[in-house]
Enzyme design. Structure first.
Site, PDB file in Angstrom:
ATOM      1  N   ASP A 118      20.842  39.163  29.201  1.00  0.00           N
ATOM      2  CA  ASP A 118      20.381  38.411  30.369  1.00  0.00           C
ATOM      3  C   ASP A 118      21.164  37.108  30.490  1.00  0.00           C
ATOM      4  O   ASP A 118      21.003  36.200  29.671  1.00  0.00           O
ATOM      5  CB  ASP A 118      18.883  38.109  30.264  1.00  0.00           C
ATOM      6  N   ASP A 320      25.255  36.229  38.540  1.00  0.00           N
ATOM      7  CA  ASP A 320      24.241  36.803  37.652  1.00  0.00           C
ATOM      8  C   ASP A 320      24.551  38.272  37.398  1.00  0.00           C
ATOM      9  O   ASP A 320      24.718  39.045  38.331  1.00  0.00           O
ATOM     10  CB  ASP A 320      22.856  36.644  38.302  1.00  0.00           C
TER      11      ASP A 320
END
Length: 442
Positions: A118, A320
């Protein structure tokens, strides 16, 4: 803004069941790729997509990933709302989840685990015995008593002080929340982590005794690669990493390079670099300055403030790996959408069943479709995307769709747009670089 040259359109060939795009990737930069076991605090890992091994078409994979992505965008929105609220009581929230899994080992002797990667959060954590509330995982829950390298973190340690929310009881206890009631709660410790053949001692991580919420069950925990001091990249001696994501339709794994192995040849003319911007309200995120967007030969009339980072911490654009498609602030996306409708010479389709906001009907009697090129103008870096990175097709539905959507509060540059690029994050130099790369050949 950098000068905008004229760009030709990209040709997309529609074959029986797939879309082939005439936009070949450049050859891979493999510097250091074959010497990872010798690199100090540098290592190479394979990344597996969470849907790999499932019998899904490219479009089905995209739809599954977008469903998760919408939940992630909601988390981001919750973070912005939390910042704007007056409440001082709320625990800070983080992104959580992700689209890619990595294999690693914890402890001495090392025990294998699979963790979610992540880039939108910092904390490294895994479920630990004695687990009070734990989700099912494919490997045994980590038992600290079986490892000779395990050590508790004291309340005065810098790792404990870096936590957004902690308390001092029998050591440093933490609570880390993810914006949709998902959380991990336990105590901080240090341990030897082994990545492929490289062991890194004294990595700070959370031993989760209470782990609740959706989205974590693909792995045994999470490895945060954000910009904060708790993340894996920040804890390495060389705070940099890069990843190279294969196409969402590929069964080939993607690649993650950490530390010294993440370096690239700065003389390579294919590298384009842009500054990483900091947002004090959300220090974990990798913010970029998006100055404009060109569709075809048209620089779109989007106000510069549309993607600007506001003083209150809202707005801006982050890159991201855990969000699938790119989400643009609604007013900007509407202009992009309007321009694609104007330039793509196909009827607009009902896209309600696709999950995407703009689709076109494919004619049944054609083998090729011309679509406009797409360029993102970052600060100092004009990034022209290959057609495969923004147009997707579903031949069974007969539609061609734009793999982008609208958002409110912030914009997100997603992983579909990053396919077949080596994306280097350098925390020390505070720069991000894109290098066109055939990721399946790394």
């Amino acid at each position: 803004m950098a000068s905008i040259p004229s760009f030709s359109t990209a040709m997309i060939l529609v074959l029986a069941t797939i879309l082939l795009f005439v936009s070949p990737a450049c050859s891979a930069n493999k510097e250091g790729a074959n010497h990872h076991t010798e690199a100090h605090n540098g290592f190479r890992l394979s990344l597996k997509h969470v849907d790999s091994g499932k019998n899904l078409s490219r479009f089905e994979r995209l739809q599954h990933a977008m469903k998760r992505g919408r939940q992630r965008v909601k988390r981001f929105s919750a973070m912005v709302l939390a910042e704007k609220s007056d409440s001082k009581v709320k625990s800070p929230v983080h992104a959580g989840n992700g689209e890619f899994l990595m294999d690693l080992s914890i402890g001495t002797p090392p025990k294998p685990y699979t963790a979610i990667m992540d880039t939108g959060s910092d904390l490294i954590w895994t479920q630990c015995k004695p687990c009070k509330d734990c989700f099912d995982q494919s490997t045994p829950v980590f038992d600290p008593t079986t490892s000779s390298s395990f050590a508790n973190v004291s309340c005065t340690d810098k790792l404990c002080k870096a936590l957004p929310r902690s308390r001092c009881s029998d050591g440093c206890e933490y609570l880390y929340t993810y914006g949709d009631s998902s959380l991990t709660q336990g105590f901080m410790a240090t341990e030897t982590f082994t990545f492929d053949k490289v062991s890194v001692p004294s990595i700070g991580f959370g031993c989760g005794l209470d782990n609740e919420g959706s989205g974590f069950s693909q792995g045994a925990g999470l490895v945060g690669l954000g910009r904060g001091p708790l993340s894996l990249v920040s804890q390495l001696k060389e705070p940099k990493f890069s990843y190279c994501l294969t196409s969402i339709s590929d069964t080939i794994t993607s690649t993650l390079l950490m530390g010294s192995l993440a370096s690239v040849n700065s003389t390579d003319g294919a590298i384009i670099t842009t500054p990483l911007i900091k947002n004090p309200s959300h220090p974990s995120f990798y913010y970029l300055t998006l100055q404009g967007i060109t569709v075809g030969a048209t620089l779109l009339p989007i106000e510069k403030s549309t993607f600007a980072l506001s003083d209150d911490g809202s707005g801006g654009l982050i890159i991201d790996s855990g969000t699938t498609i790119t989400y643009l602030e609604e007013s900007g996306f509407d202009i992009v959408k309007k321009e694609f409708i104007s330039q793509v010479k196909l009827p607009v389709a009902d896209s309600s069943t696709t999950g995407l906001e703009l689709c076109f009907n494919l004619p049944s009697d054609t083998s090729s479709i011309t679509v406009p090129s797409l360029i993102f103008h970052f600060d100092g870096a004009d990034l022209q995307l290959p057609g495969e990175n923004y147009m997707v097709v579903d031949s069974s539905m007969g539609v061609l769709c734009l793999a982008m959507g609208s958002s409110n509060g912030m914009s997100i540059f997603g992983n579909i747009q990053q396919q077949n690029m080596l994306v280097l994050h350098d925390l020390e130099k505070e720069k991000l670089s894109f290098i066109p790369t055939k990721c399946s050949q790394m």
